[in-house]
Scaffold this active site. Structure first.
Site, mmCIF file in Angstrom:
data_model
loop_
_atom_site.group_PDB
_atom_site.id
_atom_site.type_symbol
_atom_site.label_atom_id
_atom_site.label_comp_id
_atom_site.label_asym_id
_atom_site.label_seq_id
_atom_site.Cartn_x
_atom_site.Cartn_y
_atom_site.Cartn_z
ATOM 1 C CD GLU A 1 12.853 -4.397 98.492
ATOM 2 O OE1 GLU A 1 11.883 -5.131 98.730
ATOM 3 O OE2 GLU A 1 13.869 -4.366 99.221
ATOM 4 C CG ASP B 1 19.790 -10.954 97.626
ATOM 5 O OD1 ASP B 1 19.260 -9.823 97.645
ATOM 6 O OD2 ASP B 1 20.318 -11.477 98.636
HETATM 7 ZN ZN LIG Z 1 14.033 -8.500 100.465
#
Ligand SMILES: [Zn+2]
Length: 701
Positions: free
Chosen positions: A539, A603
């Protein structure tokens, strides 16, 4: 319901946006099956889902070589032992936890739905909403009667002016026909909301379905035509009339699709940034009669509006006059019935399921009614149902430990930025300013939404749903011209997901995700850093992905990069886009590396900085650095990370999501990141030439 005329929030995963619970967002992606069967609730609730485990040795396939296929190694047995339940289109760890949460909500709602005069106002709302949904006999007895008034209103449209007013009326019920309208953050005025109109009005999940000439797109359009025809027949139209109506809707939606920008194009904030005077919009697309439309909507007055994108309105403008009024009426009729169908009698529910969930997503069976009713209540009255949920499940200790991890991850991202070899000091300084400004919200809202004005009564499912949606639509509209409320949540507390919000520059973690396999109070730090730690890192990194990097610390769309640094960034993100475009989703369908770029960047960045944070913690506490169950902390970190993404998907949902979901499938979220990560290779002694060691590894953060 969340009204998002512009793509402003970046989720961790796309989980459950279902059609049949009746919450329709503009161009919402239907990714999970969820529909009623005639099975009694008691029978369906007998299968209980145990709380998911974190770091599960039995989930692994130790016969696989971690350096050749790490996904199979970490998830092989889980995938073998967890076939997709018949009422789902995907089954993974997210779903497992979401179903576990749904059971908790189910128990709360069963209790709340008893007609007890001592219930609190909050329990009355959620209990009676749930009761009105569970009373299947009453719903079935009414057939299509609850939607009759809305359909009569459409039938009575006599001219173009009334058509515009009818569109406005549907919007006020949460049915975004033709286009979307609402409030959204002002991209240029920090912390303010403004009016937005955006492209939309489609019934299929993406514009490409209308325009693609491949066999599968043609088949989907044929099935969609049949589905619409069936619905019109259910409303009492003759088969011939129904067929004509369906074709008219298809023709209109194809024109809307043709005028709309592609998903990938909409990722670029500059394509969502067209602030103009309302008078300019009126000149640009006079046939929309926006003055009449805005007047009919009520809400605050405004002089500026963001148009997303102007091309759409310009191209659709002549269509408003060239299409016959009767065809427009078919179109409005269709959007009314498709939204209402899940709240109507069994034939409507089944027809909706057959297309949305079975054909498009590959689910085999309708979900038991209680599951849909829990979800409907969560969708419509989420911050009421969230209150007892949080009371039962979320403790202060969880919040404290989570805060500590957020701080550790923020510190790691700061270190990472300072150490970057491709970014110059001027841009680094700005990146640091942005990082320092990121705030976080954990668990649930400080101030719960007040639903006291929403009338919820027993025995009136569609009416309850319409009033709850109308409340949200009005609430959204009332924000125009007001300061942005950064304390507001875009997800309900039981949601298993997380998000970064670029205009608010904050990261958000609902209580629902702060459980195993993501976050386990009894697990060691290595596992938790691999789970929720990577989620936090993911995030945070969104603030610096292909979209987030174009927003400044105050949330405005501002360029804070030097040209040279932006070029370096683009070179690195292109590497990531090309890597993921090489992955096959299903059969002939590849992932779209540009559509999934932000998520893949997050990621890769997330896992990198979460490991940095773990190493720092290991250096400070020898206990964290211990080998456990035969695995080093680094190995446990990577396995814990991968096991969050164990999942199975139907081929249908793989196909749909490859077109619409900005997230890669679990398999590639694992493989794509570890093959770029030198620390992974080190942790498992992988050598150059093995599949999990990329010869051309990509690095952004
Ligand atoms: Zn995301």
């Amino acid at each position: 319901m969340r009204l998002q005329p512009v793509l402003s929030v970046i989720l961790l995963g796309t989980l459950a946006a279902t059609a049949q619970t009746g919450t329709v967002t503009p161009n919402a992606v239907s990714t999970e099956s969820d529909t009623a069967s005639a099975a009694p609730a008691a029978a369906a609730s007998e299968t209980t889902i145990a709380r998911p485990k974190s770091f599960d040795l039995s989930a692994m396939d130790k016969t696989a070589n971690p350096c050749e296929d790490f996904y199979q190694y970490a998830c092989g047995n889980w995938r073998k032992n967890n076939p997709i339940p018949a009422d789902q289109a995907r089954w993974g760890r997210f779903n497992e936890l979401a179903e576990y949460n749904r059971q908790i909500l189910h128990a709360i709602l069963e209790k709340a739905s008893a007609s007890d005069p001592k219930r609190s106002p909050v329990m009355q709302k959620v209990g009676d909403m749930y009761q009105s949904c569970m009373d299947e006999a009453a719903v079935n007895a009414k057939g299509a009667a609850p939607v009759k008034q809305d359909l009569d209103r459409i039938a009575a449209i006599a001219n173009k002016d009334q058509l515009i007013e009818a569109v406005a009326h549907l919007h006020s019920l949460g049915i975004p026909a033709l286009f979307a309208f609402g409030s959204a953050p002002d991209l240029h005025s920090a912390g303010m909301e403004m009016a937005n109109v955006a492209q939309g009005g489609l019934g299929l999940p993406d514009r490409d379905y209308y325009l693609g000439q491949d066999a599968k797109s043609q088949e989907t359009r044929q099935k969609y035509l049949e589905h619409m025809t069936n619905m019109f027949v259910l409303l009492g139209d003759s088969p011939d009339t129904a067929k004509k109506e369906a074709q008219a809707v298809m023709d209109i939606e194809t024109k809307l699709a043709d005028a709309a920008f592609e998903r990938v194009k909409m990722r670029d904030p500059k394509n969502r940034d067209h602030k103009m005077k309302v008078t300019e919009l009126a000149t640009l697309a006079p046939n929309f009669e926006f003055a009449r439309f805005f007047g009919a909507r009520g809400g605050p007055s405004f002089t500026d509006i963001n148009v997303v994108p102007p091309d759409f309105f310009q191209k659709v403008n002549p269509v408003i006059d060239s299409v016959a009024l009767d065809d427009w009426k078919s179109y409005l009729r269709w959007h009314t019935i498709r939204t209402a169908a899940p709240m109507l009698s069994q034939p409507f529910v089944e027809e909706n399921f057959n297309f949305q969930d079975k054909y498009l997503n590959g689910a085999k069976e309708l979900q038991p009614r209680w599951k849909r009713c829990v979800q409907t209540t969560d969708r419509l009255l989420g911050e009421a149902l969230g209150q007892p949920y949080v009371q039962e499940t979320f403790g202060a200790d969880g919040k404290q430990r989570m805060l500590k991890m957020v701080n550790a991850l923020e510190a790691a991202l700061g270190d990472d930025i300072r150490e970057l070899d491709w970014m110059t000091p001027a841009t680094k300084k700005q990146a640091e300013v942005k990082l320092q400004a990121i705030s976080n919200k954990i668990g649930y809202p400080d101030n719960w939404r007040d639903y006291s004005t929403v009338k919820i009564v027993r025995g009136d499912l569609l009416g309850n749903a319409q009033r709850a949606r109308a409340f949200e639509v009005k609430r959204n509209l009332s924000k125009i011209g007001r300061p942005l409320d950064k304390k507001e949540w875009g997800m309900t507390p039981p949601t298993v997901n997380a998000y970064y919000n670029p205009p608010e520059n904050n990261i958000n973690f609902p209580a629902g995700i702060l459980q195993p396999p993501f976050f386990d109070k009894s697990a060691d730090d290595a596992v938790n850093f691999g789970g929720i730690g990577v989620v936090i890192g993911h995030e945070l990194t969104h603030g610096f992905d292909d979209q987030g990097s174009k927003f400044a610390a105050d949330g405005t769309f501002t360029n804070w990069w030097t040209d040279a640094d932006r070029q370096e960034f683009d070179k690195r993100t292109t590497c990531v886009a090309d890597e993921y475009s090489g992955f096959v989703a299903v059969e002939d369908v590849h992932l779209n590396g540009r559509l999934t770029l932000g998520e893949n960047t997050a990621d890769n960045g997330g896992i990198h900085i979460a490991l940095m944070a773990l190493r720092k913690a290991m250096a400070e506490d020898a206990k964290i650095a211990q080998t456990k169950e035969g695995f080093t902390p680094e190995q446990r970190f990577f396995i814990g990370f991968a096991q969050v993404w164990c999942e199975n998907r139907t081929p249908e949902s793989s196909r749909l999501l490859a077109k619409t979901d900005p997230h890669s499938p679990g398999q590639y979220r694992v493989i794509g990141t570890v093959q770029n990560n030198a620390d992974f290779a080190k942790a498992f002694n992988c050598k150059a030439g093995q599949k999990m060691v990329s010869a051309s590894a990509c690095h952004v953060w």
